[in-house]
Design a protein around this motif. Structure first.
Motif, short mmCIF file in Angstrom:
data_model
loop_
_atom_site.label_atom_id
_atom_site.label_comp_id
_atom_site.label_asym_id
_atom_site.label_seq_id
_atom_site.Cartn_x
_atom_site.Cartn_y
_atom_site.Cartn_z
N GLN A 1 0.81 -1.22 0.00
CA GLN A 1 0.00 0.00 0.00
C GLN A 1 0.84 1.27 0.00
O GLN A 1 0.35 2.36 -0.28
N MET A 2 2.16 1.12 0.32
CA MET A 2 3.00 2.31 0.42
C MET A 2 3.55 2.70 -0.94
O MET A 2 3.74 1.88 -1.83
N ASN A 3 3.85 3.98 -1.08
CA ASN A 3 4.47 4.49 -2.31
C ASN A 3 5.89 3.94 -2.38
O ASN A 3 6.70 4.16 -1.49
N SER A 4 6.21 3.21 -3.44
CA SER A 4 7.54 2.61 -3.56
C SER A 4 8.65 3.63 -3.58
O SER A 4 9.77 3.36 -3.20
N GLY A 5 8.34 4.86 -3.99
CA GLY A 5 9.39 5.88 -4.04
C GLY A 5 9.90 6.27 -2.69
O GLY A 5 10.95 6.88 -2.57
N SER A 6 9.17 5.93 -1.64
CA SER A 6 9.63 6.31 -0.32
C SER A 6 10.43 5.23 0.36
O SER A 6 10.95 5.42 1.44
N THR A 7 10.53 4.08 -0.26
CA THR A 7 11.22 2.99 0.41
C THR A 7 12.29 2.32 -0.43
O THR A 7 12.98 1.45 0.03
N GLY A 8 12.47 2.68 -1.62
CA GLY A 8 13.48 2.03 -2.44
C GLY A 8 13.88 2.90 -3.58
O GLY A 8 13.28 3.89 -3.91
N GLY A 9 14.91 2.49 -4.23
CA GLY A 9 15.43 3.24 -5.35
C GLY A 9 15.85 4.60 -4.93
O GLY A 9 16.98 4.87 -4.64
N GLY A 10 14.93 5.57 -4.89
CA GLY A 10 15.24 6.93 -4.49
C GLY A 10 14.98 7.16 -3.03
O GLY A 10 14.63 8.24 -2.64
N THR A 11 15.09 6.17 -2.21
CA THR A 11 14.78 6.27 -0.79
C THR A 11 15.63 7.30 -0.10
O THR A 11 16.82 7.39 -0.30
N SER A 12 15.00 8.08 0.76
CA SER A 12 15.75 8.90 1.69
C SER A 12 15.85 8.11 2.98
O SER A 12 14.86 7.95 3.69
N LEU A 13 17.02 7.57 3.26
CA LEU A 13 17.18 6.70 4.41
C LEU A 13 17.33 7.53 5.68
O LEU A 13 18.36 7.53 6.34
N SER A 14 16.28 8.25 5.99
CA SER A 14 16.24 9.10 7.17
C SER A 14 15.16 8.57 8.11
O SER A 14 14.01 8.38 7.69
N ARG A 15 15.53 8.37 9.37
CA ARG A 15 14.56 7.88 10.34
C ARG A 15 13.42 8.89 10.51
O ARG A 15 12.25 8.51 10.58
N ALA A 16 13.76 10.17 10.55
CA ALA A 16 12.74 11.21 10.72
C ALA A 16 11.79 11.25 9.53
O ALA A 16 10.57 11.39 9.68
N GLN A 17 12.37 11.10 8.32
CA GLN A 17 11.52 11.13 7.12
C GLN A 17 10.61 9.91 7.08
O GLN A 17 9.46 10.00 6.65
N LEU A 18 11.11 8.76 7.52
CA LEU A 18 10.29 7.55 7.56
C LEU A 18 9.11 7.74 8.49
O LEU A 18 7.97 7.36 8.16
N VAL A 19 9.35 8.32 9.64
CA VAL A 19 8.26 8.57 10.60
C VAL A 19 7.24 9.52 10.00
O VAL A 19 6.02 9.33 10.12
#
Length: 540
Positions: A453-471
């Motif tokens: 259900q999540m937008n793939s752009g937020s978790t792979g490829g162009g992921t911003s590996l930021s804990r704050a951004q993930l939250v």
């Protein structure tokens, strides 16, 4: 495969006293500290940098910050070594420091990722000479039989940089501003005062006699090897980062161009170049061949996998950059003392072959242990895993350069040393791209499976590996956060299992590394001084 054979004869060297060597070493250690600090400081700050300059595509561009430096430094390393052989290392060494400092200053002023990557490449053009020329100068002022004794000083410098670098990087990165300047920019500016001191000391104390023979620089060969390395590494990066499909014409064309240019380089160097950048006859030397092959494989596994360890500690464990620097300390404690003990032991017993065998074997175990890192792995377990890997790497890293320098005539020490560094850096660059692709692809696959259900752009490829951004992107949903973190550690596990499998190749190669008697200043263990003109390699 373990028989002792005589080293190549070399021109008689002037024997320096311990005090004279230590004066020279003071300048070399400052330069080495400069190069080592740059690598370790950036590691803990990298995540913060890319998330500030490009918060939406941080992970996609993150490998380029490292690769731009590695690409430039790798391509020019053999050139620096050849120039040192031709004209003496002092002026070229000073030039490389100045270029490195100019790149550092510009990196600190970068306003976007494109500028940072470009200036990191400029910094790499200078940095390529720092490591190569430091060890080249060592080879000229200290005989192989005595070099292990002095190796401890350089290992101590490395250890100090590895310990203090992540802490300094974390200190600056944890501060949003310092004297009105973004905190992370100081990780580049801190190079300037250290470099200034290094320049003064080296100018005053380094007196290595330059060549008195007229030489012709192989500009065409230098251009060929630079272009070939750039083509191969750029193709790997484009495919690994997902910017272009592996089967695209861009990637295929770059690979083809790199391979064709490599063939042209070999033909040119062996048939036409009067003073080649990398003399092809060196590859007839079995120690040179095996050491370079091992350097390539160790470079792939070491840099290519460990660059993401700091990301794991910040993104998954939740450490600050300073905390991540402290958490990596067990690995540094494994590398430093082990390298020192290995160097001292080699000087005493005159044998080095056993160390890369045990070192690569332990590194395989260490890489496998690292694959067990998870979301809830305790600090003690992480520390043990990293320490084991550090011990293995500490037994391998110093020996390869020593073996090459000992197996080649004095005339070719600069070329041989920089060539070994070239292959290790090529491996590091390929490893960064390969393991970055594995991490990104596995993370995308796992999150698509677990969180469709999540937008793939937020978790792979162009992921911003930021804990704050993930939250923020998950709206604080703990289930989503836990799933992404678990999937990231699963992807990291694949990276380290792959690294362990590749390190097995180095373990096998280590059995083919011949034991060559460590030569003294007289050209061999108790042998008479060698003739200056007797420069052909004797190890085959």
């Amino acid at each position: 495969m373990s028989e002792a054979i005589s080293p190549p004869q070399a021109a008689e060297q002037k024997v320096l006293t311990h005090r004279q060597i230590m004066v020279i070493f003071s300048g070399l250690m400052l330069a080495l500290l400069l190069a080592a600090l740059d690598q370790t400081i950036v590691s803990t700050a990298l995540l913060t940098i890319v998330n500030e300059l490009n918060p939406r595509n941080g992970s996609g561009e993150m490998p380029w910050v490292v690769t731009a430096y590695m690409l430039a430094s790798t391509a020019v390393a053999p050139i620096y070594g050849k120039l040192a052989d031709l004209f003496g290392p002092k002026k070229i060494f000073i030039f490389s420091i100045v270029l490195f400092l100019a790149g550092s200053a510009l990196c600190g002023m970068s306003q976007n990722m494109v500028e940072l990557i470009a200036f990191r490449a400029l910094q790499g053009l200078g940095g390529g000479g720092l490591m190569a020329l430091v060890f080249t100068i060592i080879g000229q002022v200290v005989t192989p039989a005595e070099r292990g004794k002095y190796q401890g000083y350089f290992t101590a410098t490395f250890m100090f940089a590895m310990v203090i670098g992540p802490l300094i990087g974390g200190f600056f990165t944890d501060r949003s501003t310092l004297f009105g300047i973004s905190g992370w920019r100081w990780i580049f500016y801190v190079n300037l005062p250290i470099g200034a001191v290094a320049l003064v000391v080296i100018s005053a104390v380094l007196h290595v006699r330059p060549s008195q023979v007229k030489h012709k620089i192989d500009y065409f060969g230098a251009a060929l090897i630079t272009a070939a390395a750039c083509g191969l590494l750029l193709a790997t990066q484009l495919g690994a980062n997902g910017q272009e499909p592996w089967g695209s014409w861009q990637v295929i064309s770059l690979f083809a161009a790199g391979l064709v240019l490599t063939v042209f380089f070999v033909v040119w160097e062996s048939k036409f170049a009067s003073e080649p950048i990398i003399p092809m006859h060196l590859f007839r030397n079995s120690v040179f061949r095996v050491s370079n092959a091992m350097a390539l494989v160790v470079g792939i596994t070491m840099m290519g996998s460990l660059i993401y360890l700091s990301v794991y500690l910040q993104f998954v464990v939740g450490y600050s950059p300073t905390g991540a620097g402290l958490a990596i300390l067990p690995m540094m404690l494994g590398v430093g003392p082990t390298s020192m003990i290995a160097g001292i032991t080699i000087s005493k017993v005159g044998k080095y072959k056993i160390f890369p065998i045990f070192g690569t074997g332990i590194s395989v175990i260490g890489m496998y242990l690292m694959s067990r890192l998870g979301v809830h792995t305790s600090a003690t377990e992480r520390g043990v895993y990293m320490f084991v890997l550090g011990v293995g790497l500490g037994m391998v890293m110093p020996v390869l350069t020593l073996a090459v320098q000992n197996a080649l005539p004095l005339k070719d020490i600069g070329t041989g040393t920089s060539s070994n560094l070239f292959f290790r850096n090529m491996g590091s660059s390929f490893g960064t791209a390969i393991f970055g692709a594995i991490l990104s692809n596995r993370l995308v696959a796992y999150t698509h499976r677990d969180l469709p259900q999540m937008n793939s752009g937020s978790t792979g490829g162009g992921t911003s590996l930021s804990r704050a951004q993930l939250v923020q992107e998950s709206h604080g949903d703990q289930h989503i956060i836990d799933t992404v973190l678990r999937d990231f550690t699963s992807a990291m596990s694949v990276v380290f299992v792959s690294a362990a499998a590749i390190m097995v190749i180095a373990f096998v190669l280590s059995f083919f590394l011949k034991q060559v008697e460590l030569r003294s200043a007289k050209g061999g263990a108790g042998k008479a001084p060698a003739k200056t003109e007797d420069l052909a390699p004797a190890v085959h």
